[in-house]
Design an enzyme around this catalytic site. Structure first.
Site, PDB file in Angstrom:
ATOM      1  N   LYS A 129      94.895 -34.363 -69.847  1.00 49.12           N
ATOM      2  CA  LYS A 129      93.876 -35.413 -69.859  1.00 49.12           C
ATOM      3  C   LYS A 129      93.515 -35.767 -71.301  1.00 49.12           C
ATOM      4  O   LYS A 129      93.438 -36.939 -71.658  1.00 49.12           O
ATOM      5  CB  LYS A 129      92.618 -34.953 -69.101  1.00 49.12           C
ATOM      6  CG  LYS A 129      92.794 -35.025 -67.599  1.00 49.12           C
ATOM      7  CD  LYS A 129      91.656 -34.357 -66.833  1.00 49.12           C
ATOM      8  CE  LYS A 129      91.970 -34.346 -65.341  1.00 49.12           C
ATOM      9  NZ  LYS A 129      91.104 -33.505 -64.540  1.00 49.12           N
ATOM     10  N   GLN A 155      85.849 -30.084 -64.869  1.00 44.73           N
ATOM     11  CA  GLN A 155      87.035 -29.681 -64.108  1.00 44.73           C
ATOM     12  C   GLN A 155      86.641 -28.700 -62.995  1.00 44.73           C
ATOM     13  O   GLN A 155      85.993 -27.685 -63.255  1.00 44.73           O
ATOM     14  CB  GLN A 155      88.041 -29.024 -65.070  1.00 44.73           C
ATOM     15  CG  GLN A 155      89.375 -28.691 -64.451  1.00 44.73           C
ATOM     16  CD  GLN A 155      90.177 -29.929 -64.082  1.00 44.73           C
ATOM     17  OE1 GLN A 155      90.294 -30.877 -64.843  1.00 44.73           O
ATOM     18  NE2 GLN A 155      90.731 -29.929 -62.874  1.00 44.73           N
ATOM     19  N   ASP A 169      84.826 -39.296 -62.419  1.00 41.11           N
ATOM     20  CA  ASP A 169      85.518 -38.708 -61.259  1.00 41.11           C
ATOM     21  C   ASP A 169      85.069 -39.399 -59.968  1.00 41.11           C
ATOM     22  O   ASP A 169      85.705 -39.255 -58.927  1.00 41.11           O
ATOM     23  CB  ASP A 169      85.189 -37.212 -61.159  1.00 41.11           C
ATOM     24  CG  ASP A 169      86.374 -36.325 -61.522  1.00 41.11           C
ATOM     25  OD1 ASP A 169      87.511 -36.835 -61.530  1.00 41.11           O
ATOM     26  OD2 ASP A 169      86.149 -35.134 -61.796  1.00 41.11           O
TER      27      ASP A 169
END
Ligand code: NAD
Length: 297
Positions: free
Chosen positions: A55, A99, A122
């Site tokens: 990422k 995460q 997200d």
């Protein structure tokens, strides 16, 4: 029947990342804004470390700023909430991603809902989930968004198609169903309690598998000519090499004999997830400042 057309998510993701990089350059040139993405990793899960590294690399390649925060596995919920709070207030940060999974002493939902909704790239915050469910503009979870972009690219308008989503998780199955409903598909959400799942799946013009069970969906579950999107990422033993290999939730060999089109694993949905994360970060950077996304996204 002829073999299905392969939907090449890897190539599509490269194109999408290129478009995001162009949008970032335009945002910088016209408004002096460089989008920034903060990724928070708690603990040392090896798979999560690989995701976070990728990422960060792709964020920088797209011309954005990447901020990585690696915290020890012993981090308390209060310490993590304090970091999220500082990122919420940091004007250089447009997107925040924690995460998952987080260690047991931390409640994942509490962390997700502590992220400012306008920075929730997200798309997991209850406000963004609610916006998606009610058809309002918000940030959409990356993996289902990637699936939708692949479907629209391959099929064009999806209106009136029958879609079956197998799996009802908050991060894939449910938002996928909402997105397909928004495109005017007739949507069925199937799950572990669904009766006669193969018969339900065989009704689908669009079949999305997001289950986490290696090669569960076989060719006899697929309606001839259907488009099959395989979200699953499962690591299994490979008896031929003695090592492990990645397989999807779909038995590719048999499904490809029946489907009209199908995503492979790897190289299908997987690469779209980070590309959509970058897209969401660019969108968040615009929306937060009231900059119209036309010509940028
Ligand atoms: P999850 O475990 O949260 O949810 C799985 C869902 O599948 C549940 O809703 C459950 O009801 C359903 N299910 C379980 N067993 C079933 C069965 N026998 N029959 C029918 N339904 C069943 O998983 P998730 O987070 O939604 O992920 C699903 C898969 O997608 C996993 O393989 C995961 O690794 C993969 N994934 C891939 C990406 C990507 O970037 N490509 C992103 C997220 C998840």
């Amino acid at each position: 029947m002829a073999e299905a057309t392969l939907i090449d998510g890897k190539a599509f993701a490269v194109t999408l990342r290129g478009k995001v990089a162009e949008g970032v350059a335009k945002l910088k040139a016209d408004h002096g804004v460089t989008p920034g993405l903060a990724v928070v990793l708690v603990g040392e899960d090896p798979a999560s470390q690989v995701y976070v590294r990728n990422k960060g690399k792709q964020t920088v390649e797209a011309g954005m700023e990447s901020f990585e925060h690696k915290l020890p596995a012993t981090t308390s919920q209060a310490e993590l909430l304090a970091l999220i709070d500082s990122l919420n207030k940091d004007d250089k940060v447009d997107g925040i991603l924690c995460q998952l999974p987080v260690p047991d002493q931390i409640d994942g939902d509490t962390i997700i809902n502590a992220i400012a909704p306008e920075k929730d790239v997200d798309g997991f915050h209850v406000i963004n989930a609610g916006k998606l469910a009610t058809g309002q503009q918000g940030l959409v979870p990356c993996t289902p968004l990637g699936c939708l972009l692949l479907l629209k690219d391959h099929l064009g308008p999806l209106s009136g198609k029958s879609a079956v989503v197998i799996g009802r998780s908050n991060i894939v199955g449910k938002p996928m169903a909402q997105l397909l409903l928004k495109e005017s598909c007739t949507v069925t959400v199937a799950h572990s309690r669904t009766k006669d799942l193969p018969a339900v799946a065989r009704e689908a013009d669009i079949l999305v598998a997001a289950v986490g069970r290696p090669e569960m969906v076989t060719g006899d579950w697929v309606k001839p000519g259907a488009t099959v999107i395989d979200v699953g990422i499962n690591r299994v033993d490979n008896p031929e090499t003695g090592k492990t290999k990645l397989v999807g939730d779909v038995d590719f060999a048999s499904a490809a004999q029946v489907a009209g089109a199908i995503t492979p694993v790897p190289g299908g949905v997987g690469p779209m997830t980070i590309a959509c994360l970058l897209r969401n970060t660019l969108e968040a950077a615009c929306l937060r400042r009231g900059i119209p996304t036309d010509g940028i996204l």
